[in-house]
Motif scaffolding. Structure first.
Motif, mmCIF file in Angstrom:
data_model
loop_
_atom_site.group_PDB
_atom_site.id
_atom_site.type_symbol
_atom_site.label_atom_id
_atom_site.label_comp_id
_atom_site.label_asym_id
_atom_site.label_seq_id
_atom_site.Cartn_x
_atom_site.Cartn_y
_atom_site.Cartn_z
ATOM 1 N N LEU B 70 39.854 30.173 52.804
ATOM 2 C CA LEU B 70 39.843 31.436 53.563
ATOM 3 C C LEU B 70 39.472 32.599 52.649
ATOM 4 N N VAL B 71 40.065 32.625 51.460
ATOM 5 C CA VAL B 71 39.742 33.699 50.508
ATOM 6 C C VAL B 71 38.270 33.654 50.153
ATOM 7 N N ALA B 72 37.740 32.437 49.925
ATOM 8 C CA ALA B 72 36.333 32.320 49.526
ATOM 9 C C ALA B 72 35.407 32.795 50.631
ATOM 10 N N ILE B 73 35.697 32.366 51.862
ATOM 11 C CA ILE B 73 34.850 32.778 52.990
ATOM 12 C C ILE B 73 34.940 34.288 53.178
ATOM 13 N N PHE B 74 36.146 34.800 53.037
ATOM 14 C CA PHE B 74 36.317 36.236 53.219
ATOM 15 C C PHE B 74 35.559 37.011 52.146
ATOM 16 N N GLN B 75 35.605 36.508 50.929
ATOM 17 C CA GLN B 75 34.873 37.189 49.855
ATOM 18 C C GLN B 75 33.372 37.152 50.119
ATOM 19 N N LEU B 76 32.892 35.993 50.579
ATOM 20 C CA LEU B 76 31.458 35.886 50.853
ATOM 21 C C LEU B 76 31.041 36.782 52.006
ATOM 22 N N MET B 77 31.967 37.020 52.956
ATOM 23 C CA MET B 77 31.618 37.888 54.074
ATOM 24 C C MET B 77 31.693 39.361 53.706
ATOM 25 N N THR B 78 32.678 39.722 52.913
ATOM 26 C CA THR B 78 32.918 41.150 52.692
ATOM 27 C C THR B 78 32.105 41.720 51.533
ATOM 28 N N SER B 79 31.747 40.892 50.572
ATOM 29 C CA SER B 79 31.049 41.435 49.408
ATOM 30 C C SER B 79 29.694 42.052 49.772
#
Lengths: 133, 119
Positions: B70-79
């Motif tokens: 979840l953290v990885a997907i969120f980082q890829l979406m928000t960056s």
């Protein structure tokens, strides 16, 4: 072995975070500080991740979720609302007369003015008052 | 098996920490806003993804792996979103030297890139 890996990884992350702090202190504009703050937040997330990996602690993992959320919200908020305020307009407000009126109303009224004058784009959310005057 | 995954986790952690370190160096050494944004958008995210992979390999726990994903997907979406907003704000407040850009956007003409000439 895992302890040595932890020491090396933590040192690298700490040096990176320290350089980001130096850039936050120096950064000529607010956006440079925002970018450096992003680096600092991600280094913090990485440090907690290393800690969780070395000591096999499962309960540190939710902190990572929360920190990544907060870091994103912080950087986007600064980029959207606080990008204009710092040195450029601050010094301009001290030098020239008409600038402070454009600084005063803030980004909310600037967004309204931008949507009135330019309906096709969302331009002017940050500095619409300054651009028009 | 645990030795193999531990070695893989150690490699991932070291590589991720190195990429995070390189992001710190880049944000310190690069001299304009766009280069610094590059450092935040690419090496930083890669480093964080490697660190999260290292944690997942080390913990070997399904719930933790889900949260790390979840953290990885969120980082890829928000960056990209954060980088886009910083770049847009930089163009609008004329923090970005528009002569550095390859293409000229109609909304941000190059000729008025010097700050304060229309004030």
């Amino acid at each position: 072995m895992m302890l040595a890996v932890g020491v090396v990884a933590t040192t690298l992350l700490a040096v990176g975070a320290l350089l980001a702090v130096v850039r936050i202190e120096r950064g000529p504009t607010m956006l440079d500080r925002t970018v450096a703050f992003d680096v600092l937040t991600t280094a913090l997330v990485g440090a907690i991740a290393v800690e969780a990996a070395i000591s096999r602690r499962t309960e540190s993992v939710p902190i990572l979720v929360v920190l990544s959320l907060v870091g994103f919200i912080g950087s986007v908020t600064i980029a959207r609302f606080a990008a204009v305020e710092p040195p450029k307009n601050g010094t301009a407000a001290q030098r020239s007369g008409p600038r402070p009126s454009s600084v005063g109303p803030g980004p909310g009224s600037g967004a309204v003015a931008g949507s009135e004058s330019e309906p096709t784009s969302d331009a002017g959310t940050t500095n619409a008052g300054g651009e028009v005057s | 098996m645990t030795v193999v995954t531990d070695v893989a986790a150690a490699v991932c952690l070291l590589l991720g920490a190195f990429f995070s370190f390189s992001a710190g160096v880049g944000v310190m050494r690069f001299d304009n806003l766009l280069s610094r944004m590059h450092v935040v958008a690419k090496p930083q995210v890669l480093g964080l993804l490697l660190l999260l992979a290292g944690v997942a390999l080390r913990l070997q726990d399904k719930g933790s792996a889900t949260m790390l994903l979840l953290v990885a997907i969120f980082q890829l979406m928000t960056s990209p979103v954060a980088a886009y907003m910083v770049g847009r704000a930089g163009l609008r407040t004329r923090c970005v030297d528009a002569t550095l850009l390859d293409t000229e956007d109609d909304a941000f003409p190059v000729r008025s890139s010097t700050p304060g000439d229309q004030a």
